[in-house]
Design a protein around this motif. Sequence first.
Motif, PDB file in Angstrom:
ATOM      1  N   GLN A   1       0.831  -1.188   0.000  1.00 29.29           N
ATOM      2  CA  GLN A   1       0.000   0.000   0.000  1.00 29.29           C
ATOM      3  C   GLN A   1       0.870   1.245   0.000  1.00 29.29           C
ATOM      4  OE1 GLN A   1      -3.109   0.067   2.893  1.00 29.29           O
ATOM      5  NE2 GLN A   1      -3.584  -2.114   2.692  1.00 29.29           N
ATOM      6  N   LYS A   2       0.407   2.233  -0.691  1.00 32.16           N
ATOM      7  CA  LYS A   2       1.184   3.457  -0.839  1.00 32.16           C
ATOM      8  C   LYS A   2       1.022   4.335   0.391  1.00 32.16           C
ATOM      9  CE  LYS A   2       1.910   7.374  -3.953  1.00 32.16           C
ATOM     10  NZ  LYS A   2       3.376   7.168  -3.928  1.00 32.16           N
ATOM     11  N   ALA A   3       2.129   4.930   0.801  1.00 31.07           N
ATOM     12  CA  ALA A   3       2.121   5.860   1.923  1.00 31.07           C
ATOM     13  C   ALA A   3       2.035   7.287   1.403  1.00 31.07           C
ATOM     14  CB  ALA A   3       3.375   5.679   2.769  1.00 31.07           C
ATOM     15  N   PHE A   4       1.335   8.120   2.140  1.00 23.94           N
ATOM     16  CA  PHE A   4       1.154   9.517   1.762  1.00 23.94           C
ATOM     17  C   PHE A   4       1.657  10.411   2.891  1.00 23.94           C
ATOM     18  CE2 PHE A   4      -2.032   7.071  -0.482  1.00 23.94           C
ATOM     19  CZ  PHE A   4      -1.939   7.566  -1.780  1.00 23.94           C
ATOM     20  N   PRO A   5       2.116  11.600   2.562  1.00 22.04           N
ATOM     21  CA  PRO A   5       2.486  12.551   3.619  1.00 22.04           C
ATOM     22  C   PRO A   5       1.262  12.882   4.475  1.00 22.04           C
ATOM     23  CG  PRO A   5       3.371  13.245   1.499  1.00 22.04           C
ATOM     24  CD  PRO A   5       2.435  12.110   1.215  1.00 22.04           C
ATOM     25  N   CYS A   6       1.500  13.070   5.748  1.00 22.43           N
ATOM     26  CA  CYS A   6       0.397  13.350   6.667  1.00 22.43           C
ATOM     27  C   CYS A   6      -0.222  14.708   6.364  1.00 22.43           C
ATOM     28  CB  CYS A   6       0.893  13.328   8.110  1.00 22.43           C
ATOM     29  SG  CYS A   6       1.490  11.713   8.643  1.00 22.43           S
ATOM     30  N   LEU A   7      -1.471  14.827   6.733  1.00 21.92           N
ATOM     31  CA  LEU A   7      -2.147  16.107   6.614  1.00 21.92           C
ATOM     32  C   LEU A   7      -1.530  17.108   7.585  1.00 21.92           C
ATOM     33  CD1 LEU A   7      -5.847  14.867   6.427  1.00 21.92           C
ATOM     34  CD2 LEU A   7      -4.390  15.610   4.528  1.00 21.92           C
ATOM     35  N   PRO A   8      -1.649  18.386   7.303  1.00 27.96           N
ATOM     36  CA  PRO A   8      -1.027  19.399   8.178  1.00 27.96           C
ATOM     37  C   PRO A   8      -1.450  19.290   9.632  1.00 27.96           C
ATOM     38  CG  PRO A   8      -1.718  20.396   6.115  1.00 27.96           C
ATOM     39  CD  PRO A   8      -2.253  18.989   6.095  1.00 27.96           C
ATOM     40  N   GLU A   9      -2.721  18.944   9.876  1.00 29.12           N
ATOM     41  CA  GLU A   9      -3.170  18.878  11.271  1.00 29.12           C
ATOM     42  C   GLU A   9      -2.591  17.681  12.023  1.00 29.12           C
ATOM     43  OE1 GLU A   9      -6.633  17.389   8.614  1.00 29.12           O
ATOM     44  OE2 GLU A   9      -5.078  18.971   8.612  1.00 29.12           O
TER      45      GLU A   9
ATOM     46  N   GLU B   1       9.302  13.256  10.814  1.00 26.99           N
ATOM     47  CA  GLU B   1       8.769  12.895   9.507  1.00 26.99           C
ATOM     48  C   GLU B   1       7.470  12.126   9.736  1.00 26.99           C
ATOM     49  OE1 GLU B   1      10.013  13.727   6.632  1.00 26.99           O
ATOM     50  OE2 GLU B   1      11.897  14.600   7.332  1.00 26.99           O
ATOM     51  N   CYS B   2       6.461  12.437   8.940  1.00 28.31           N
ATOM     52  CA  CYS B   2       5.150  11.821   9.153  1.00 28.31           C
ATOM     53  C   CYS B   2       4.638  11.219   7.850  1.00 28.31           C
ATOM     54  CB  CYS B   2       4.155  12.859   9.685  1.00 28.31           C
ATOM     55  SG  CYS B   2       2.515  12.179  10.058  1.00 28.31           S
ATOM     56  N   LEU B   3       4.250   9.950   7.904  1.00 24.65           N
ATOM     57  CA  LEU B   3       3.655   9.246   6.773  1.00 24.65           C
ATOM     58  C   LEU B   3       2.390   8.554   7.248  1.00 24.65           C
ATOM     59  CD1 LEU B   3       6.841   7.566   5.232  1.00 24.65           C
ATOM     60  CD2 LEU B   3       5.656   9.584   4.374  1.00 24.65           C
ATOM     61  N   GLU B   4       1.475   8.355   6.300  1.00 21.12           N
ATOM     62  CA  GLU B   4       0.214   7.701   6.662  1.00 21.12           C
ATOM     63  C   GLU B   4      -0.192   6.707   5.577  1.00 21.12           C
ATOM     64  OE1 GLU B   4      -4.438   8.951   7.348  1.00 21.12           O
ATOM     65  OE2 GLU B   4      -2.873  10.198   8.273  1.00 21.12           O
ATOM     66  N   TRP B   5      -0.543   5.500   6.043  1.00 13.01           N
ATOM     67  CA  TRP B   5      -1.179   4.520   5.185  1.00 13.01           C
ATOM     68  C   TRP B   5      -2.669   4.663   5.447  1.00 13.01           C
ATOM     69  CZ3 TRP B   5       3.595   4.186   7.083  1.00 13.01           C
ATOM     70  CH2 TRP B   5       4.610   3.722   6.249  1.00 13.01           C
ATOM     71  N   LEU B   6      -3.388   5.159   4.454  1.00 11.02           N
ATOM     72  CA  LEU B   6      -4.753   5.633   4.646  1.00 11.02           C
ATOM     73  C   LEU B   6      -5.610   4.613   5.376  1.00 11.02           C
ATOM     74  CD1 LEU B   6      -5.411   7.386   1.220  1.00 11.02           C
ATOM     75  CD2 LEU B   6      -4.680   8.395   3.399  1.00 11.02           C
ATOM     76  N   HIS B   7      -6.264   5.098   6.426  1.00  9.00           N
ATOM     77  CA  HIS B   7      -7.220   4.317   7.219  1.00  9.00           C
ATOM     78  C   HIS B   7      -6.576   3.129   7.930  1.00  9.00           C
ATOM     79  CE1 HIS B   7     -10.051   6.776   5.062  1.00  9.00           C
ATOM     80  NE2 HIS B   7      -9.739   6.209   3.909  1.00  9.00           N
ATOM     81  N   ASN B   8      -5.266   3.075   7.999  1.00 15.13           N
ATOM     82  CA  ASN B   8      -4.588   1.964   8.669  1.00 15.13           C
ATOM     83  C   ASN B   8      -3.652   2.456   9.775  1.00 15.13           C
ATOM     84  OD1 ASN B   8      -5.277  -0.716   7.325  1.00 15.13           O
ATOM     85  ND2 ASN B   8      -4.818   0.547   5.545  1.00 15.13           N
TER      86      ASN B   8
END
Length: 866
Positions: A239-247, A255-262
């Motif tokens: 699954q692709k990781a995305f940069p975190c939202l500003p909030e 460094e912040c990364l997010e795997w959506l909904h996981n």
Amino acid sequence: MKTSYSTSQMNNESRFNAFAQTFKYRSPLWIESDSDISKSDSGAGSGIGCGGLGNSDESLECSSNSSDSINNFLDKKIPEHHQSSASVFSDGDTPADDSNVLSDEERTKVPLRSPRRKSTAPRRFRSEFSMDDDEYSPSNSVTSVNSLASLLKEKLQSIPQKIRKKPTDYKLRAFVGLMFLAIVFFVGFAYVLYHQQALTKAYFQNIQFNEPKRLIRVFNKDDVEILKASLAVGIQGKQKAFPCLPEHRRSDGSECLEWLHNLRFYLKCLPHDPGVDNTTCYSVHWKALKPDVTPNDCFDWSDTKVHWFGAGQSINLTWPLNTGTIDYTPFITGDMQKSQWGNVLTRYLINSKGAAIIIDEETPLHISVNKGRKEICLKAQFDDFAFANRLTEFPEMKYNICTSRDMKSLHTSIHSHRRAPLWDGLKPADMKTLESLISEPVWQIAPRFRHELQDETISKYTEDVINLGFLKQGHVLINEFWQDEIGDLTVDASRFATLNVTVDKLHRRGFKVAFTIQPFISTESKNFAETVQKRLLVSERNSDRRIPALTRFKTSASAGVLDITNERSVPWILNKLQAVIDEYHIDSFYFDLGTAYDMPHYYRCEKQLINPDHYKTVFTRTFEKTLNIIGVSSAVSLPRPPTFVSLPPFESTWEALRRVIPTMLTYGVNGFPFTMPGAVGGDIYWPGSEQFLPSSKGAVESNSNTTQDNGIALPERELYMRWLQMATFLPVMKFTHLPSKYNDERVLEMAKNLTLLRQKLVTPLLLKYKREALEEGLPLVRPLWLVADGDAPLLVQDEFAIGDEIVVAPVLRQGETTREVYLPAGLWQDGIDGSLRKGNRWMHEYKVPTERVAYFLRKPDDLRFK
């Protein structure tokens, strides 16, 4: 005429060349030997061998005759189905029309055409010159005026030439194939390199993270890979990781990364002072974004080839950790015999390449080792017991990765107490207690049954110690049977009517007296009703707080647990204990806190606990400044000196003897410098041993050859001797069975010699390194890799060192008088025969008599020249 001769000669040469050219590839005829051809042509008068082709009339005539002879020969030799009415060589009755007569040039281009009979012979038995149906064509059937024998000879001569050409063709084909494979390899390599490098991002100079594969690599300052981990292994696929939202981002440089909904992932470099040490730490923080997701990271050592130490011990985990195996298990204290973690744990792992993992205490941690793959896996997961108190909505996992130039400097840096040394706040009495525990034995009086412990029992035991004449008095440790029921916290007057007199006698003899206490209140105790009424006990979760949560503990089938987080509980128990101190002049206490699994399953305290082990930490810290505590049975954090942390009880077996050193070394690496081993020869009681104890009313069954001590079978004689040899070099010597009980002069003589050795050599060194332990957190008993460099010391689990001056190698197997010994680099003096030994090597078949123990003293390198 000359011109006609010339023209005829040219026609003959043309025919000859056409025939030879065609026959060069293949002849459809059955070929006979030269002798057969000569015989068949001899009747014609001239034959093929009549002078060849020339300019004379004879030549022409010979040529003409030869042509007729060949035609006759072919008519005889060519089968009927190969003959054709249109053949230019047939002698049909009808003369050929001049207009249809082919010229010599055209005749050479149109060979005989006749049907071909399919050969039924296998290919391996057919001539090279035979043709299959698909190979037959008009060009394959050729006639000529030349000698077939000479053409056959020419053909045979050309065969080796063809064979010589074939290897050249194979080499070319092999070269082309190799080039093709090389191209495929380089294309694949470039593809892999792209995904490993181009898709890998560098963080903080020494960390590389491949986002699609969720693979993290940590390097030291020499660019050597020291740690490799697969992160978030519970997420299926790439699954692709995305940069975190500003909030969701942090302002601390993470460094912040997010795997959506996981999962959400934070990584940052912690500040440090390079002038103080070379240790660099990185913080990893996982947040689950839904309830069915559990952060799970696995640290692989199959590629990096490292060894791991720390965490704790279990029945299948010894030294180092990666040599054992355990499935995902809550990281809480328990019984090693039940495939749980042991009685002392620390959320700390260190590997041999200089990388360490320190897990936050609030993480609901489960650990597995070597389940299916060579890796240590950390998982954050809630459950209904160990991590039932959910501190966050969804599981979170926080840990630090620390690196340094090598393993020793990293370990020293992490456990250093320079900023808050352990000696800070210690009173003179505390230091005196600490020194006395190292220099004097602990006499553990632990009968099987309550009625066996009385005034006379204690008095008689101490008299036997004095009668030995060579052992110091030390501390007399009395188990929980000084009470009538666990939790009474008062002396059982029916069995100890004159205990105050007995204690005074012990003091005059030079002994110190310690009582064992527990935080458990038996339902049979006289204090149980009072504690329930005052709501001093741990209550049942999801029920009325007035209802206590019950559990089992040792001999008590039903007991409550004092709620140490309740502010009313602390003064209540302190008043009880102070009354015992005032009346009987007890010197100290030993805390038998049990394990996490001794807590009620659905426990609930006044203040929320992180996990069941958090209870023992709060309990110890509550009383460590108000009571004199010499030891605790279980711990997950370092208690304040002079409190020693006990090893788990070990049964009296050779296998248990071999587990003592790895357990001691693990506790030292975990940051507990002061450890107390079990009794010499094994403990009478250990968790789960109740089923092996006979009834108090029944007779004790024993082997007739076994020596008895108050109805208890003594450990095997050889086992006791080897155990005593090892215990001589440990921080504390604890006895339950005295050496005199064996009625064996060899045992007594050996005990005297070992006592003298400890007093003159071992105790001064232990007291010397006590200062390092208080200042830097280094253990008194150390693994060899803290003393020596290289790979060899990493796997040694049956030797240990005191500081860096003594290496001890006891015999731990029944009936053996030799063993393998590894000596670190340097010059060492043999403790058995006094000889000098070169270090940095293995000594094979080193002889150790039954009455001796192998130990080696470090000496200055220049001593060998004196």
